[in-house]
Design an enzyme around this catalytic site. Sequence first.
Site, PDB file in Angstrom:
ATOM      1  N   GLY A  31       0.811  -1.218   0.000  1.00 41.60           N
ATOM      2  CA  GLY A  31       0.000   0.000   0.000  1.00 41.60           C
ATOM      3  C   GLY A  31       0.841   1.263   0.000  1.00 41.60           C
ATOM      4  CG  HIS A  37       3.292   0.636  -5.408  1.00 46.32           C
ATOM      5  ND1 HIS A  37       3.410   1.731  -4.590  1.00 46.32           N
ATOM      6  CD2 HIS A  37       3.927  -0.379  -4.764  1.00 46.32           C
ATOM      7  CE1 HIS A  37       4.066   1.399  -3.486  1.00 46.32           C
ATOM      8  NE2 HIS A  37       4.402   0.133  -3.565  1.00 46.32           N
ATOM      9  CD  GLN A  61       7.330  -7.452   3.961  1.00 44.62           C
ATOM     10  OE1 GLN A  61       6.568  -8.255   3.453  1.00 44.62           O
ATOM     11  NE2 GLN A  61       7.903  -6.489   3.256  1.00 44.62           N
ATOM     12  CB  VAL A 191       8.779   4.509 -11.368  1.00 40.91           C
ATOM     13  CG1 VAL A 191       8.209   5.882 -11.666  1.00 40.91           C
ATOM     14  CG2 VAL A 191       8.212   3.475 -12.326  1.00 40.91           C
TER      15      VAL A 191
END
Length: 293
Positions: A31, A37, A61, A191
């Site tokens: 998120g 993303h 994690q 990106v």
Amino acid sequence: MQVISTVRELNETVKQHKLNNKKVGLVPTMGALHKGHKSLMECARKECDIVVVSVFVNPTQFGPNEDYDKYPRVFDKDIELCESAGVDIIFHPEPEEMYPDFKKGGTLKENLQVKENSYIIKVPEKYTNRLCGKTRPGHFDGVCTIVSKLFAIVKPDVAYFGQKDIQQLIIIKNMCKSMNSDIKIQGCPIVREESGLALSSRNSYLSEVEKVKASTIFKVLSKAVMLFKNGNNNKKDVFEESLKLLDKDINIEYLEVCDCNTLDYCEKIRHNSFIAIAAKVGNVRLIDNVIIG
Ligand code: AMP
């Protein structure tokens, strides 16, 4: 676009699509979605009939001194971004849905304890004793565990991961090979902001001044690539020269060259290797990398 929060509903929905011979793509995320993303979703949109995005801050994690509690959670915004990328299904489960042993409403310590009570994938040490694995013990075990769970529920044809987390990408590719999985793992390019700073959900922790400082991380990597292209493959020389571009307030955790398939350290910079960096700007830990060749 459907928003699904239970394993059962997701499983049944995707099963129907598969019965209709639809090609299913999965984009796992935590998120706080950004254009990085979105690029994975767009890639999935081009290649698949059904695009599933998972939005789940995965407790297993995170280490006890990491940011599980304060990790940005902005689901309403995430829904908008997914919609704009033409996503079909968002999977947004509660932690106790993914980990039946998770204690709802528990303390951070209890939340992270879930790892002791659940079945967890153990990633071989040769992949975890380097780069991010050195300072984040158990991190990749948690990543592989959640990714395996998502794979078991969705059974995607293709799963999309960013090159931004290159160690994760390589570990997941090797996990699939090792587990005889036929899911295709598709890596997608990093990106960046115009400044060169790689987009990251954790950039929201940075002030504007810190962002400018952080953009020197990519300058270091770009310089290293340029020096390599000009004929210098000596790690020490190249790093020494490139690091002159790093802002003086940035603390390096590692700067390494590793093989793109095995994660083995490379003596020299060479084709099919990558240069990876982890560095702290204030308290914020950032990672970045470039692939050679
Ligand atoms: P995260 O939500 O940070 O777990 O990231 C979810 C996926 O998005 C991972 O596969 C990341 O590698 C990928 N990702 C994160 N940042 C970028 C970026 N700047 N460019 C491309 N992919 C990214």
